[in-house]
Design a protein around this motif. Structure first.
Motif, PDB file in Angstrom:
ATOM      1  N   SER A 238       0.927  -1.200  -0.051  1.00  0.00           N
ATOM      2  CA  SER A 238       0.056  -0.042   0.070  1.00  0.00           C
ATOM      3  C   SER A 238       0.864   1.239   0.117  1.00  0.00           C
ATOM      4  CB  SER A 238      -0.986  -0.044   1.256  1.00  0.00           C
ATOM      5  OG  SER A 238      -1.794   1.300   1.400  1.00  0.00           O
ATOM      6  N   ARG A 239       0.717   2.399  -0.885  1.00  0.00           N
ATOM      7  CA  ARG A 239       1.325   3.439  -1.134  1.00  0.00           C
ATOM      8  C   ARG A 239       1.033   4.352   0.010  1.00  0.00           C
ATOM      9  NH1 ARG A 239       5.652   1.625  -3.282  1.00  0.00           N
ATOM     10  NH2 ARG A 239       5.021  -0.036  -4.959  1.00  0.00           N
ATOM     11  N   GLU A 240      -0.368   4.047   0.478  1.00  0.00           N
ATOM     12  CA  GLU A 240      -0.694   4.934   1.592  1.00  0.00           C
ATOM     13  C   GLU A 240       0.010   4.902   2.785  1.00  0.00           C
ATOM     14  OE1 GLU A 240      -2.846   3.345  -0.480  1.00  0.00           O
ATOM     15  OE2 GLU A 240      -3.503   5.019  -1.734  1.00  0.00           O
ATOM     16  N   GLN A 241       0.212   3.602   3.088  1.00  0.00           N
ATOM     17  CA  GLN A 241       1.189   3.311   4.312  1.00  0.00           C
ATOM     18  C   GLN A 241       2.324   3.687   4.211  1.00  0.00           C
ATOM     19  OE1 GLN A 241       0.769  -0.962   5.193  1.00  0.00           O
ATOM     20  NE2 GLN A 241      -1.623  -1.063   5.156  1.00  0.00           N
ATOM     21  N   ILE A 242       2.996   3.542   3.112  1.00  0.00           N
ATOM     22  CA  ILE A 242       4.476   4.051   3.111  1.00  0.00           C
ATOM     23  C   ILE A 242       4.470   5.418   3.062  1.00  0.00           C
ATOM     24  CG2 ILE A 242       6.240   4.329   1.490  1.00  0.00           C
ATOM     25  CD1 ILE A 242       5.674   1.668   0.081  1.00  0.00           C
ATOM     26  N   ALA A 243       3.394   6.222   2.524  1.00  0.00           N
ATOM     27  CA  ALA A 243       3.401   7.789   2.721  1.00  0.00           C
ATOM     28  C   ALA A 243       3.103   8.267   3.959  1.00  0.00           C
ATOM     29  CB  ALA A 243       2.281   8.246   1.569  1.00  0.00           C
TER      30      ALA A 243
ATOM     31  N   MET B 218       5.560  10.539   9.272  1.00  0.00           N
ATOM     32  CA  MET B 218       5.779  10.229  10.646  1.00  0.00           C
ATOM     33  C   MET B 218       7.439  10.189  10.724  1.00  0.00           C
ATOM     34  SD  MET B 218       3.216   7.373  11.470  1.00  0.00           S
ATOM     35  CE  MET B 218       3.922   7.184  13.291  1.00  0.00           C
ATOM     36  N   GLY B 219       8.149  10.406   9.624  1.00  0.00           N
ATOM     37  CA  GLY B 219       9.643  10.672   9.711  1.00  0.00           C
ATOM     38  C   GLY B 219      10.584   9.248   9.646  1.00  0.00           C
ATOM     39  N   ALA B 220       9.829   8.317   9.075  1.00  0.00           N
ATOM     40  CA  ALA B 220      10.472   6.907   8.902  1.00  0.00           C
ATOM     41  C   ALA B 220      11.422   7.044   7.724  1.00  0.00           C
ATOM     42  CB  ALA B 220       9.388   5.914   8.676  1.00  0.00           C
ATOM     43  N   ASN B 221      12.662   6.162   8.044  1.00  0.00           N
ATOM     44  CA  ASN B 221      13.466   5.978   6.799  1.00  0.00           C
ATOM     45  C   ASN B 221      13.427   5.024   6.017  1.00  0.00           C
ATOM     46  OD1 ASN B 221      14.365   4.188   8.218  1.00  0.00           O
ATOM     47  ND2 ASN B 221      16.263   5.758   9.208  1.00  0.00           N
ATOM     48  N   GLU B 222      13.886   4.697   4.864  1.00  0.00           N
ATOM     49  CA  GLU B 222      13.836   3.540   4.026  1.00  0.00           C
ATOM     50  C   GLU B 222      13.908   2.109   4.958  1.00  0.00           C
ATOM     51  OE1 GLU B 222      12.958   1.288   0.733  1.00  0.00           O
ATOM     52  OE2 GLU B 222      12.610   3.601   1.212  1.00  0.00           O
ATOM     53  N   ARG B 223      14.827   2.261   5.868  1.00  0.00           N
ATOM     54  CA  ARG B 223      15.121   0.928   6.704  1.00  0.00           C
ATOM     55  C   ARG B 223      13.768   0.605   7.446  1.00  0.00           C
ATOM     56  NH1 ARG B 223      16.907   0.147  11.906  1.00  0.00           N
ATOM     57  NH2 ARG B 223      17.526   2.347  11.959  1.00  0.00           N
ATOM     58  N   HIS B 224      13.197   1.602   8.203  1.00  0.00           N
ATOM     59  CA  HIS B 224      11.979   1.422   8.799  1.00  0.00           C
ATOM     60  C   HIS B 224      10.752   0.911   7.964  1.00  0.00           C
ATOM     61  CE1 HIS B 224      13.835   4.452  11.885  1.00  0.00           C
ATOM     62  NE2 HIS B 224      13.953   3.132  12.255  1.00  0.00           N
ATOM     63  N   ILE B 225      10.857   1.522   6.757  1.00  0.00           N
ATOM     64  CA  ILE B 225       9.694   1.246   5.933  1.00  0.00           C
ATOM     65  C   ILE B 225       9.841  -0.257   5.318  1.00  0.00           C
ATOM     66  CG2 ILE B 225       8.798   1.506   3.647  1.00  0.00           C
ATOM     67  CD1 ILE B 225       9.430   4.585   4.073  1.00  0.00           C
ATOM     68  N   LEU B 226      10.829  -0.796   5.182  1.00  0.00           N
ATOM     69  CA  LEU B 226      11.334  -1.994   4.720  1.00  0.00           C
ATOM     70  C   LEU B 226      10.796  -2.878   5.796  1.00  0.00           C
ATOM     71  CD1 LEU B 226      14.743  -1.851   2.854  1.00  0.00           C
ATOM     72  CD2 LEU B 226      12.508  -2.395   1.865  1.00  0.00           C
TER      73      LEU B 226
END
Length: 284
Positions: A172-177, A182-190
Motif C-alpha cells: 500500500s502506497r498510503e501506508q508508506i506515505a 511520521m519521519g520513517a527512513n527506508e530501513r523502517h519502511i522495509l
C-alpha cells in the motif's frame, strides 16, 4: 413463589460449536488420509497385476521389484549416500537462489527506475530455458557439486525474484506515505511495512521453487555426475533396468515431498498468524 432460572454460560454455545467444527475437521482429515492410502494401494495393485499380463514389465517394471531395489539400496547405504548428495545440491542451490531472489526483488521493487532499466535484461534471462545453461556451467565450474548448486540457484532465483518483486510493488502506497510523514527512513519502511506485506508473496515463490530446485540438481547430475539420485537414474537407464529407474524416480519424489514439508514448516514458523486465522475461521 420465586422460580430460579438458570441461564447457560455466555461462552458455552460458541465453545460447543467450535468443538464440533474441530471434530469435523479431524474426521475430514482422517477421511482424506484413508482415501489417499486406498488410492495408493489400488494403483499399486493394478500396476502389479498389469505388469507381465497386460503390459510387458520391461516397460513398466513391477512394484515388488521396485521395492526390492529400494530396499537393497537402503540396506547398502547407497540410497542415503546418493540422496544426501542430491539433497545438499538442491538445498544449497535453493538457499542461494532464494536469498539472491529476495534481495534483488526488494531492491528493484523499491526502485522503479532501476527496475525499468533492467526489465528487458531480466525478461531475456527469464525466458531462456535454464537447462540450456548446463553446458556453460560445466565449462565454467566443472562437473563437481558446485555446478549443480549454481544451476539450481539460477533456476530458483527467477521464481523467488518475480514473486518478491510483485509483493513489494503491491504494498500500500498510503501506508508508506504515512510512515514517511511520521519521519520513517527506508530501513523502517522495509522492516515495518514492505517485508511483512510481501512475505506471503515470497513464500508463494519459495513453494514454487522447491520442485525446480530439485529439477536443477537432477538435471545437473543427469548431464555430468557420478553421484546423486540423477546418477542412479542415468545409470539404470543405461542398463535398461526399468525397476531401478522407477526406484530412483520414487526416491526423487520422496525427497521433493520432504523439501516441500520443510518449506511449509518454515512458513508456519515465519507466519504464525496464518495458523491463528485458520483456527479462527474454523470456530466461526
Amino acid at each position: 413463589m420465586a422460580t430460579d432460572i438458570h441461564l447457560p454460560a455466555s461462552g458455552a454455545a460458541p465453545t460447543s460449536a467450535a468443538s464440533r467444527r474441530v471434530a469435523e475437521e479431524r474426521r475430514r482429515r482422517l477421511t482424506i488420509w484413508v482415501a489417499r492410502a486406498a488410492l495408493l494401494v489400488a494403483i499399486i495393485g493394478i500396476w502389479q497385476f498389469s505388469a507381465g499380463r497386460l503390459i510387458s514389465d520391461f516397460f513398466i517394471g513391477r512394484p515388488t521389484e521396485i521395492a526390492e531395489t529400494l530396499w537393497r539400496w537402503a540396506a547398502s547405504g547407497e540410497l542415503f549416500f546418493h540422496g544426501g548428495i542430491t539433497a545438499i545440491e538442491a538445498l544449497l542451490g535453493f538457499l542461494l537462489g532464494s536469498a539472491l531472489g529476495m534481495s534483488v526483488g526488494i531492491v528493484l521493487g523499491r526502485s522503479q527506475m532501476l527496475a525499468d532499466v533492467l526489465d528487458p535484461f531480466i525478461t531475456m534471462f527469464y525466458s531462456l530455458p535454464k537447462v540450456a545453461l548446463a553446458p556453460m556451467f560445466i565449462l565454467w565450474f566443472g562437473i563437481g557439486i558446485d555446478m549443480k548448486i549454481y544451476l539450481t540457484a539460477t533456476i530458483v532465483f527467477f521464481l523467488v525474484f518475480l514473486n518478491t518483486y510483485s509483493g513489494v510493488r503491491a504494498v500500500s502506497r498510503e501506508q508508506i506515505a504515512i510512515l514517511r510523514l511520521m519521519g520513517a527512513n527506508e530501513r523502517h519502511i522495509l522492516r515495518k511495512v514492505v517485508v511483512p506485506s510481501a512475505i506471503t508473496w515470497v513464500f508463494n515463490g519459495l513453494r514454487l521453487s522447491v520442485p525446480y530446485a530439485l529439477i536443477g540438481a537432477i538435471v545437473g547430475e543427469l548431464i555430468a555426475s557420478n553421484k546423486g539420485l540423477g546418477y542412479l537414474l542415468a545409470n539404470a537407464s543405461g542398463q535398461f533396468d526399468t525397476s531401478a529407474m522407477f526406484a530412483a524416480l520414487i526416491a526423487i519424489m520422496i525427497l521433493a515431498l520432504m523439501l516441500n514439508t520443510a518449506v511449509r514448516w518454515f512458513e508456519h514458523v515465519a507466519m504464525p498468524w496464518k495458523s491463528v486465522e485458520s483456527r479462527r475461521e474454523m470456530s466461526i
